[in-house]
Scaffold this motif. Sequence first.
Motif, PDB file in Angstrom:
ATOM      1  N   GLY A 162      -7.860  12.479   6.621  1.00 32.05           N
ATOM      2  CA  GLY A 162      -6.565  12.144   6.043  1.00 32.05           C
ATOM      3  C   GLY A 162      -5.521  11.712   7.045  1.00 32.05           C
ATOM      4  O   GLY A 162      -4.350  11.549   6.682  1.00 32.05           O
ATOM      5  N   LYS A 163      -5.914  11.448   8.306  1.00 35.68           N
ATOM      6  CA  LYS A 163      -4.925  11.116   9.330  1.00 35.68           C
ATOM      7  C   LYS A 163      -4.638   9.626   9.440  1.00 35.68           C
ATOM      8  O   LYS A 163      -3.523   9.227   9.786  1.00 35.68           O
ATOM      9  N   LEU A 164      -5.621   8.774   9.173  1.00 37.13           N
ATOM     10  CA  LEU A 164      -5.464   7.334   9.326  1.00 37.13           C
ATOM     11  C   LEU A 164      -5.749   6.626   8.014  1.00 37.13           C
ATOM     12  O   LEU A 164      -6.559   7.091   7.197  1.00 37.13           O
ATOM     13  N   LEU A 165      -5.101   5.490   7.836  1.00 38.43           N
ATOM     14  CA  LEU A 165      -5.339   4.629   6.677  1.00 38.43           C
ATOM     15  C   LEU A 165      -5.586   3.215   7.171  1.00 38.43           C
ATOM     16  O   LEU A 165      -4.834   2.707   8.003  1.00 38.43           O
ATOM     17  N   VAL A 166      -6.634   2.585   6.660  1.00 36.95           N
ATOM     18  CA  VAL A 166      -6.963   1.202   6.990  1.00 36.95           C
ATOM     19  C   VAL A 166      -6.754   0.358   5.733  1.00 36.95           C
ATOM     20  O   VAL A 166      -7.046   0.811   4.620  1.00 36.95           O
ATOM     21  N   TYR A 167      -6.234  -0.857   5.905  1.00 38.44           N
ATOM     22  CA  TYR A 167      -6.085  -1.757   4.763  1.00 38.44           C
ATOM     23  C   TYR A 167      -6.156  -3.190   5.256  1.00 38.44           C
ATOM     24  O   TYR A 167      -6.210  -3.460   6.470  1.00 38.44           O
ATOM     25  N   ARG A 168      -6.163  -4.134   4.323  1.00 39.15           N
ATOM     26  CA  ARG A 168      -6.240  -5.551   4.641  1.00 39.15           C
ATOM     27  C   ARG A 168      -4.937  -6.259   4.270  1.00 39.15           C
ATOM     28  O   ARG A 168      -4.299  -5.905   3.286  1.00 39.15           O
ATOM     29  N   ILE A 169      -4.565  -7.270   5.077  1.00 36.02           N
ATOM     30  CA  ILE A 169      -3.456  -8.168   4.756  1.00 36.02           C
ATOM     31  C   ILE A 169      -4.031  -9.550   4.522  1.00 36.02           C
ATOM     32  O   ILE A 169      -4.751 -10.091   5.363  1.00 36.02           O
ATOM     33  N   LEU A 170      -3.718 -10.113   3.385  1.00 38.55           N
ATOM     34  CA  LEU A 170      -4.268 -11.402   2.987  1.00 38.55           C
ATOM     35  C   LEU A 170      -3.656 -12.530   3.803  1.00 38.55           C
ATOM     36  O   LEU A 170      -2.452 -12.587   4.014  1.00 38.55           O
ATOM     37  N   ILE A 203       0.845  -1.184   0.000  1.00 36.71           N
ATOM     38  CA  ILE A 203       0.000   0.000   0.000  1.00 36.71           C
ATOM     39  C   ILE A 203       0.885   1.240   0.000  1.00 36.71           C
ATOM     40  O   ILE A 203       1.826   1.356   0.802  1.00 36.71           O
ATOM     41  N   TRP A 204       0.557   2.148  -0.887  1.00 36.46           N
ATOM     42  CA  TRP A 204       1.271   3.406  -1.015  1.00 36.46           C
ATOM     43  C   TRP A 204       0.306   4.567  -0.851  1.00 36.46           C
ATOM     44  O   TRP A 204      -0.892   4.426  -1.104  1.00 36.46           O
ATOM     45  N   VAL A 205       0.835   5.709  -0.445  1.00 37.79           N
ATOM     46  CA  VAL A 205       0.055   6.937  -0.344  1.00 37.79           C
ATOM     47  C   VAL A 205       0.669   7.977  -1.263  1.00 37.79           C
ATOM     48  O   VAL A 205       1.892   8.179  -1.268  1.00 37.79           O
ATOM     49  N   ARG A 216      -5.482  -3.716   9.229  1.00 39.31           N
ATOM     50  CA  ARG A 216      -4.420  -2.936   9.856  1.00 39.31           C
ATOM     51  C   ARG A 216      -4.794  -1.459   9.777  1.00 39.31           C
ATOM     52  O   ARG A 216      -5.550  -1.041   8.899  1.00 39.31           O
ATOM     53  N   VAL A 217      -4.265  -0.657  10.693  1.00 40.30           N
ATOM     54  CA  VAL A 217      -4.486   0.784  10.664  1.00 40.30           C
ATOM     55  C   VAL A 217      -3.142   1.483  10.806  1.00 40.30           C
ATOM     56  O   VAL A 217      -2.297   1.085  11.613  1.00 40.30           O
TER      57      VAL A 217
END
Length: 317
Positions: free
Chosen positions: A48-56, A22-24, A69-70
Motif C-alpha cells: 500500500g505504499k506506492l501507486l503506479v498509473y498511466r498517462i495517455l 486517479i484517486w485513492v 508514473r509512480v
Amino acid sequence: GIAMAPDGHSFLTAVGLKQNSIWVHDATGERQVSLEGYSFDPKITPDGKLLVYRILKGTSPETDPSELRVVDLSSGRNDPLLPGFTVVGLLGRTYDLSPDGRQIVICALDREGKYRLWLAPLDHASPPRQIPNVEGMQPKFGPNGEILFRAFDKTATFVFGVRQDGTGLRKVIARPVAGLMGISQDRQWLAVKMGGGGAPGILAYPLHPGPPLAVAASGTFRSLGIPLRWSADGKWMFMSVSTSLLENYGRTCALPLPPGRQFPLIPAGGFKSFEEIAGQPGARVIDALDVAPGPNSETYAFARGTVQRNLFRVPLP
C-alpha cells in the motif's frame, strides 16, 4: 451535433475535453493523486505504499501510447517510472506488479513495432532489462517468478510462460485465448477471456492440476473486457462491468472470499449479470470502472473522469 443559425450564416456546435484523474480511497476518505493529463490504469503495491498509473499520450486509452508514473502515497511524490518507455495496451493488461511489490513487468513496442516484455525494479536500483527471445502482450507475474503472457502461435493467441532470463518458454494453456484477465492473489489461478463457440466468457485456469472454473458467461454482460483483481490480503475479489468501454464508465463489485479460497461462490456456468454479482452476500458496489485493490478492502485506487464542453459558433462562407 450542430444547430444552424436562423440566417444560415453560421452554426453552433460543442467541443468536449475528456480528463481522467486517479484517486485513492482509504479509511480516511478520498484524495486525488494524479496531477495532469488523462490518467488511468492504476495499481497499488501489496504494502500500500506506492501507486503506479498511466498517462495517455494521445486520444485513445486502448490504442495510443502512454507513460508510467509512480506515486509515493505517504509523501505524495509523483515521478516518471520508466522514462523513455511508452506502453500500449488494454486497461489493466499492459503491466503487472510483482507479488512482493519490488518489480514491474511491462509490454512496450520496439522500433520494429513488435511487443517486447521488460522487467524493472520500482526503486530504480538497476536499469530495465528486456526478457530475451520472446514477443508477447498482457504480462503477468506467475508463480515462482515466471512471467505469463499472451502471444501468437500461427493463427491464434495462447498463454505462454517464460523465466525472467528468457529460458523455459512453454505453452501454459492448450486452448486459444482472447485475453489474460487477471491472476489470483496466490498466483495459482489465471483468468482468461475465451473466444466464441459457446465457451464461457471468462474461465479461471488453475496453474496446478485441476479443471477450469467458469467465472462469467459469454455475452451476457459487458465486464468481459475488464480484468479481475484481488486485494493483497486475499480476502476480496473485484469484478467490473462497463456501461461504455470507450468512455471508461461502469461499476465495480468487491466480493468477499471464503477463507482459503480465491473465488466467491459462483453460479454454475459463471455470473450472467451485474445484478447477480452485486447480490452476493457481503458484496460492495463501487461507482467506478477502473479500480485497483490495495492491501485491504478499505484501500483502493480508481480513475474518475470528467468532460468539459464548450459551445462554439462557426461562421459559414
